[in-house]
Design a protein around this motif. Structure first.
Motif, PDB file in Angstrom:
ATOM      1  N   ASN A 236       0.825  -1.209   0.000  1.00 56.77           N
ATOM      2  CA  ASN A 236       0.000   0.000   0.000  1.00 56.77           C
ATOM      3  C   ASN A 236       0.861   1.262   0.000  1.00 56.77           C
ATOM      4  OD1 ASN A 236      -2.502  -1.197  -0.144  1.00 56.77           O
ATOM      5  ND2 ASN A 236      -2.900  -1.124   2.058  1.00 56.77           N
ATOM      6  N   VAL A 237       2.008   1.200   0.668  1.00 56.12           N
ATOM      7  CA  VAL A 237       2.930   2.343   0.658  1.00 56.12           C
ATOM      8  C   VAL A 237       3.390   2.623  -0.770  1.00 56.12           C
ATOM      9  CG1 VAL A 237       5.221   3.142   1.381  1.00 56.12           C
ATOM     10  CG2 VAL A 237       3.705   2.027   3.038  1.00 56.12           C
ATOM     11  N   TYR A 238       3.756   1.562  -1.491  1.00 54.91           N
ATOM     12  CA  TYR A 238       4.211   1.725  -2.874  1.00 54.91           C
ATOM     13  C   TYR A 238       3.085   2.264  -3.756  1.00 54.91           C
ATOM     14  CZ  TYR A 238       6.566   0.605  -7.271  1.00 54.91           C
ATOM     15  OH  TYR A 238       7.153   0.681  -8.509  1.00 54.91           O
ATOM     16  N   LYS A 239       1.894   1.700  -3.607  1.00 58.40           N
ATOM     17  CA  LYS A 239       0.761   2.133  -4.422  1.00 58.40           C
ATOM     18  C   LYS A 239       0.423   3.599  -4.154  1.00 58.40           C
ATOM     19  CE  LYS A 239      -1.290  -2.511  -4.348  1.00 58.40           C
ATOM     20  NZ  LYS A 239      -2.427  -3.329  -3.854  1.00 58.40           N
ATOM     21  N   ALA A 240       0.349   3.962  -2.869  1.00 60.11           N
ATOM     22  CA  ALA A 240       0.022   5.344  -2.518  1.00 60.11           C
ATOM     23  C   ALA A 240       1.096   6.303  -3.016  1.00 60.11           C
ATOM     24  CB  ALA A 240      -0.150   5.472  -1.003  1.00 60.11           C
ATOM     25  N   SER A 241       2.356   5.867  -2.977  1.00 63.61           N
ATOM     26  CA  SER A 241       3.447   6.700  -3.487  1.00 63.61           C
ATOM     27  C   SER A 241       3.256   6.988  -4.969  1.00 63.61           C
ATOM     28  CB  SER A 241       4.794   6.000  -3.266  1.00 63.61           C
ATOM     29  OG  SER A 241       5.068   5.810  -1.895  1.00 63.61           O
ATOM     30  N   MET A 242       2.940   5.950  -5.740  1.00 63.79           N
ATOM     31  CA  MET A 242       2.762   6.120  -7.178  1.00 63.79           C
ATOM     32  C   MET A 242       1.571   7.025  -7.488  1.00 63.79           C
ATOM     33  SD  MET A 242       5.293   4.540  -8.521  1.00 63.79           S
ATOM     34  CE  MET A 242       4.930   4.291 -10.249  1.00 63.79           C
ATOM     35  N   ILE A 243       0.465   6.815  -6.785  1.00 62.50           N
ATOM     36  CA  ILE A 243      -0.719   7.644  -7.020  1.00 62.50           C
ATOM     37  C   ILE A 243      -0.420   9.101  -6.690  1.00 62.50           C
ATOM     38  CG2 ILE A 243      -3.082   8.114  -6.268  1.00 62.50           C
ATOM     39  CD1 ILE A 243      -2.862   5.654  -8.021  1.00 62.50           C
ATOM     40  N   ALA A 244       0.276   9.335  -5.574  1.00 64.54           N
ATOM     41  CA  ALA A 244       0.599  10.708  -5.173  1.00 64.54           C
ATOM     42  C   ALA A 244       1.453  11.400  -6.225  1.00 64.54           C
ATOM     43  CB  ALA A 244       1.314  10.702  -3.824  1.00 64.54           C
TER      44      ALA A 244
END
Length: 353
Positions: A236-244
């Motif tokens: 989720n950290v990786y996914k949220a980073s990419m979305i941000a």
């Protein structure tokens, strides 16, 4: 709904892999295989690819443990790393009892982070060493702006916003708070995301929220706080980073400093790998800011070395790397005092931050 990129406040057609050849990228990906697997995204795709992102937590943790075992630098090399760390600090006060007087004191320390005689002893007194920014609540932005202006320095004021620290406020309120902080003179805005959007897999909703925050920031730089300790998993950290980053963040930031778990190395590795992949695919460099729980000079050097290892020397500058801290500067100055004088600083030897 199709996701459209809003990078650097400009809609553009991305040139994938614009600065890295396919053969070079393949070599890099082979080395990263133990850590991450994610499907390449394109400007016209929806966000279905995000569900296919995979992170190998044991491999990430092992890598972080190896970093912590690195031999620390000593002597002049240590002093140089510490001065570099000073220039990357967002000197912060985010307390309920903040007043104009302690913000004034913080701004003075921001302009003079290290005692002048210590800098002269290292022949660094004329290098213009200051912290990167002063970070306060929106209500204290005017105090900080006026103090720094009166001191004749150009240190930017950063303001937390968007329902900091919980993010549990309506989007309209978040946007209004951002606009007010910018109106008061903040040149950098540290927003917080709605963690519920991550935990429930509402990636398009997260993208849209951050995109609107980016728009509300106007010309101010935006750092997006992921509050990684509350996201549930490294994936989720990786996914949220990419979305941000897709939504236009200038920086991605680990934590508010108010969570139980703040800036830790495994999270840093994951976020930096996301930054690296985003750069490979778009050519845009996004900054990284660990924040919360970084209190010692040794920890600061570890983060600097990790950034150098993962992202390269070009990220070791305030435009692309920040350390969010309130008490870190005190320990750094103590270490520099010891380096110069050979003795340990007493309480009255150094100015309060």
């Amino acid at each position: 709904m199709k996701a459209q990129y809003a990078l650097r406040r400009t809609k553009i057609n991305l040139q994938l892999l614009s600065e890295v050849s396919h053969s070079t990228l393949k070599g890099h990906r082979n080395r990263l295989e133990a850590f991450f697997f994610s499907f390449f995204f394109s400007p016209t795709s929806d966000l279905g690819w995000i569900s296919k992102v995979y992170v190998n937590p044991p491999a990430v943790v092992r890598h972080a443990e190896q970093i912590q075992k690195w031999r620390t630098v000593k002597g002049n090399w240590q002093a140089a790393w510490l001065l570099k760390a000073v220039t990357c600090i967002d000197l912060t006060t985010l307390s309920g009892d903040d007043t104009p007087s302690n913000v004034h004191r913080l701004c003075f320390k921001a302009k003079h982070p290290i005692r002048e005689d210590l800098l002269k002893a290292m022949d660094m007194h004329d290098k213009g060493i200051t912290v990167a920014a002063v970070c306060v609540y929106p209500a204290r932005v005017t105090d900080a702006v006026n103090t720094l202006k009166a001191a004749g320095c150009n240190i930017p004021v950063a303001s937390v916003a968007a329902g900091f620290p919980s993010g549990q406020t309506p989007l309209e309120t978040k946007l209004a708070e951002i606009r007010l902080a910018v109106q008061y003179g903040a040149r950098e805005i540290d927003i917080v995301i709605s963690r519920s959007l991550v935990l429930s897999g509402q990636w398009e909703g997260l993208y849209e929220e951050i995109r609107q925050c980016r728009e509300a920031c106007g010309e101010a730089h935006m750092k997006t706080i992921l509050a990684t300790g509350e996201l549930g998993s490294l994936a989720n950290v990786y996914k949220a980073s990419m979305i941000a980053m897709m939504a236009g963040s200038d920086f991605i930031k680990t934590s508010t400093g108010k969570e139980v778990e703040n800036a830790i190395l495994p999270v840093g590795v994951v976020m930096m790998r996301a930054i690296k992949e985003f750069y490979w695919q778009t050519g845009f460099k996004v900054g990284f800011k660990p924040a919360g729980g970084i209190r010692t000079a040794k920890e600061a050097i570890t983060w600097l070395m990790l950034v150098k290892e993962e992202l390269g020397v070009e990220w070791l500058k305030p435009e692309l790397f920040r350390l969010g801290a309130s008490s870190l500067l005190e320990d750094i100055e103590k270490q520099i005092f010891h380096h110069v004088t050979g003795s340990y600083a007493l309480q009255h030897d150094l100015a309060m931050a």
